[in-house]
Write a protein that holds these residues in place. Sequence first.
Motif, PDB file in Angstrom:
ATOM      1  N   UNK A   1       0.832  -1.208   0.000  1.00 15.53           N
ATOM      2  CA  UNK A   1       0.000   0.000   0.000  1.00 15.53           C
ATOM      3  C   UNK A   1       0.867   1.259   0.000  1.00 15.53           C
ATOM      4  N   UNK A   2       2.096   1.159   0.485  1.00 18.41           N
ATOM      5  CA  UNK A   2       2.970   2.330   0.543  1.00 18.41           C
ATOM      6  C   UNK A   2       3.329   2.857  -0.843  1.00 18.41           C
ATOM      7  N   UNK A   3       3.369   1.976  -1.862  1.00 21.58           N
ATOM      8  CA  UNK A   3       3.749   2.412  -3.216  1.00 21.58           C
ATOM      9  C   UNK A   3       2.732   3.393  -3.795  1.00 21.58           C
ATOM     10  N   UNK A   4       1.444   3.000  -3.925  1.00 23.99           N
ATOM     11  CA  UNK A   4       0.488   3.999  -4.469  1.00 23.99           C
ATOM     12  C   UNK A   4       0.335   5.214  -3.560  1.00 23.99           C
ATOM     13  N   UNK A   5       0.493   4.996  -2.272  1.00 29.81           N
ATOM     14  CA  UNK A   5       0.380   6.138  -1.358  1.00 29.81           C
ATOM     15  C   UNK A   5       1.492   7.154  -1.614  1.00 29.81           C
ATOM     16  N   UNK A   6       2.703   6.630  -1.822  1.00 28.84           N
ATOM     17  CA  UNK A   6       3.831   7.538  -2.069  1.00 28.84           C
ATOM     18  C   UNK A   6       3.679   8.283  -3.393  1.00 28.84           C
TER      19      UNK A   6
ATOM     20  N   UNK B   1      -0.502  10.999 -21.868  1.00 29.74           N
ATOM     21  CA  UNK B   1      -0.589   9.645 -21.294  1.00 29.74           C
ATOM     22  C   UNK B   1       0.035   9.557 -19.896  1.00 29.74           C
ATOM     23  N   UNK B   2       0.237  10.663 -19.265  1.00 28.17           N
ATOM     24  CA  UNK B   2       0.874  10.661 -17.940  1.00 28.17           C
ATOM     25  C   UNK B   2       0.053   9.921 -16.878  1.00 28.17           C
ATOM     26  N   UNK B   3      -1.264  10.230 -16.875  1.00 24.71           N
ATOM     27  CA  UNK B   3      -2.106   9.608 -15.846  1.00 24.71           C
ATOM     28  C   UNK B   3      -2.176   8.089 -15.996  1.00 24.71           C
ATOM     29  N   UNK B   4      -2.441   7.542 -17.226  1.00 29.18           N
ATOM     30  CA  UNK B   4      -2.430   6.071 -17.370  1.00 29.18           C
ATOM     31  C   UNK B   4      -1.067   5.471 -17.049  1.00 29.18           C
ATOM     32  N   UNK B   5      -0.003   6.195 -17.402  1.00 23.99           N
ATOM     33  CA  UNK B   5       1.326   5.664 -17.121  1.00 23.99           C
ATOM     34  C   UNK B   5       1.567   5.543 -15.606  1.00 23.99           C
ATOM     35  N   UNK B   6       1.150   6.526 -14.854  1.00 21.29           N
ATOM     36  CA  UNK B   6       1.317   6.463 -13.392  1.00 21.29           C
ATOM     37  C   UNK B   6       0.536   5.284 -12.809  1.00 21.29           C
ATOM     38  N   UNK B   7      -0.710   5.107 -13.300  1.00 17.84           N
ATOM     39  CA  UNK B   7      -1.506   3.968 -12.824  1.00 17.84           C
ATOM     40  C   UNK B   7      -0.830   2.643 -13.153  1.00 17.84           C
ATOM     41  N   UNK B   8      -0.242   2.569 -14.349  1.00 21.44           N
ATOM     42  CA  UNK B   8       0.445   1.344 -14.751  1.00 21.44           C
ATOM     43  C   UNK B   8       1.658   1.079 -13.866  1.00 21.44           C
ATOM     44  N   UNK B   9       2.387   2.129 -13.546  1.00 23.48           N
ATOM     45  CA  UNK B   9       3.548   1.981 -12.662  1.00 23.48           C
ATOM     46  C   UNK B   9       3.119   1.501 -11.277  1.00 23.48           C
ATOM     47  N   UNK B  10       2.021   2.072 -10.789  1.00 30.79           N
ATOM     48  CA  UNK B  10       1.530   1.667  -9.456  1.00 30.79           C
ATOM     49  C   UNK B  10       1.138   0.196  -9.455  1.00 30.79           C
ATOM     50  N   UNK B  11       0.350  -0.222 -10.455  1.00 31.13           N
ATOM     51  CA  UNK B  11      -0.101  -1.621 -10.515  1.00 31.13           C
ATOM     52  C   UNK B  11       1.088  -2.559 -10.671  1.00 31.13           C
ATOM     53  N   UNK B  12       2.037  -2.200 -11.525  1.00 26.78           N
ATOM     54  CA  UNK B  12       3.204  -3.065 -11.742  1.00 26.78           C
ATOM     55  C   UNK B  12       4.021  -3.222 -10.461  1.00 26.78           C
ATOM     56  N   UNK B  13       4.255  -2.106  -9.783  1.00 28.76           N
ATOM     57  CA  UNK B  13       5.039  -2.159  -8.530  1.00 28.76           C
ATOM     58  C   UNK B  13       4.325  -2.997  -7.472  1.00 28.76           C
ATOM     59  N   UNK B  14       3.004  -2.832  -7.365  1.00 29.80           N
ATOM     60  CA  UNK B  14       2.251  -3.605  -6.370  1.00 29.80           C
ATOM     61  C   UNK B  14       2.270  -5.090  -6.693  1.00 29.80           C
ATOM     62  N   UNK B  15       2.145  -5.443  -7.966  1.00 35.58           N
ATOM     63  CA  UNK B  15       2.166  -6.857  -8.358  1.00 35.58           C
ATOM     64  C   UNK B  15       3.534  -7.467  -8.063  1.00 35.58           C
ATOM     65  N   UNK B  16       4.601  -6.741  -8.385  1.00 33.18           N
ATOM     66  CA  UNK B  16       5.944  -7.252  -8.118  1.00 33.18           C
ATOM     67  C   UNK B  16       6.175  -7.443  -6.621  1.00 33.18           C
ATOM     68  N   UNK B  17       5.730  -6.496  -5.814  1.00 28.34           N
ATOM     69  CA  UNK B  17       5.875  -6.627  -4.357  1.00 28.34           C
ATOM     70  C   UNK B  17       5.059  -7.810  -3.827  1.00 28.34           C
ATOM     71  N   UNK B  18       3.846  -7.972  -4.352  1.00 28.35           N
ATOM     72  CA  UNK B  18       3.003  -9.085  -3.893  1.00 28.35           C
ATOM     73  C   UNK B  18       3.662 -10.432  -4.194  1.00 28.35           C
TER      74      UNK B  18
END
Length: 367
Positions: free
Chosen positions: A317-322, A341-358
Motif C-alpha cells: 500500500x505504501x507504493x500507491x500512497x507515495x 498519457x501521464x495519468x495512465x502511465x502512473x496507474x500502470x507503474x503503481x499496478x506493476x510495482x504492487x504486483x511485483x511486491x506481492x
Amino acid sequence: MTDTRPGTPPGPPAGPPLPATRPAGVPRRAGTRPAGADAIVDCAVYVDGRREPPVDPGDALAAAAERGGFVWLGLFEPTEAELGRIAERYGLHPLAVEDAVYAHQRPKLERYDDDLFMVLKTARYVEHEELTATSEVVDTGEVMVFLGSNYVITVRHGEHGDLAELRRRMEEEQHDLLCLGPAAVLYAVADLVVDTFVEVVAAVQDDVDELEASVFSPERTDDIGRLYQLKRELMSLRRAVAPLEVPLQKLAERQVDVVPGAMRSYFRDVQDHAIRVRDQLGGLDELLSSILQASLARTTMADNEDMRKISAWAGIIAVPTAIAGIYGMNFEFMPELEWRYGYPMVLLVIVTACVLLYRGFKRNGWL
C-alpha cells in the motif's frame, strides 16, 4: 492413653481435654451433612471376621473387648461436641481429635502411645462437557482413621469417599481380612483411596489428550487458560497423593503394635500403587508443561505470521500512497504534468510495482 485390652473397661482420656472453641485461624470445612442427621453412619462389632448383632454405639467398645473383637465406628463430619464425647469413651488424643474435627490436613500418620491416627486425602473426578479455564476437574475430601487395639474409627469429610460399600464388601467377601483386626480396615480404606486416585488420573489423562490434540490442531485455538487450570487441578491431586507415600512406608516396614506383621505386605502393595500414581502424575505434569510451552510457541509464531502479513500489505500500500502523495503536492513544474498519457502511465507503474511486491512477499512466505 486408655488401656483398651480385652476385659479392661475404657478409662478417661489422657492429656488435656478437647478444646471447647475453634483455634484462631483454623477454618472448619464447609459442612455437607444434612441438618439433623446423625454423625454416626454405622457402628458394628466384629468377632472372627463376622459382624455381631447390632449394639448401641455407647456399649460397642465394651462389647468388643468382652468378645475379643473390635469396633468399627464410622462418622461423617462430626461436630466438635459429637467427636468430643466419642473421644472420652475411646481415649482419643486431643490433638488428633482437633485435626479430625477441623480437617484441612495433609496425609500423615501420627502415633499416640499405642494408637495410630492417619489422615488420607480422597479425590473425585468432576465430570464436565468441556474443559474451560474455570472448570473444576478434581474435588478432594478427607478421611481420618483412629486405630487402636480393639477399635477403628473412620471420620469422613466431603461429599465423596463413602465407605458404606467398602464395609459391605468386607463383611460379605473378606472375612479372612477382617480377622486380622482393626488394621485390616485401615488397609482397606487406604487401598480404596489409592484405587480412586488411579481412576481419577485415568480421567485426567483424557483431558490432557484432548488439550494436546487441540494445541496441535490446524485450527487456531487459545488453550493457555485451560492448560493452566488443568495444571492447578493436577497440583491439587498431587498434594493428596505425594505425602501418602511416607505413612504407607512406615506401616509396611516398621513394627507397630496395632498393625500385625501379616498386614505389612498389604500396606506395601498399597504403597506400590501410590508410587505408581505419583509417577503418573509427575509424567502428566511434565507433559502439560511441554504442551503449555508448545501452545505459547505456537501463539508467538501465529503473532509473528500476522505481523509479517500486516507488514507486507503495508509495504504494498505504501507504493500507491507515495506516488499519489508526490503528485498531490500541486507544484507547477512537475514531470509529465502536461503529457497526454501521464495519468495512465502512473496507474500502470503503481499496478506493476504492487504486483511485483506481492509476488515477492508471496515467494518469501509473508503472504
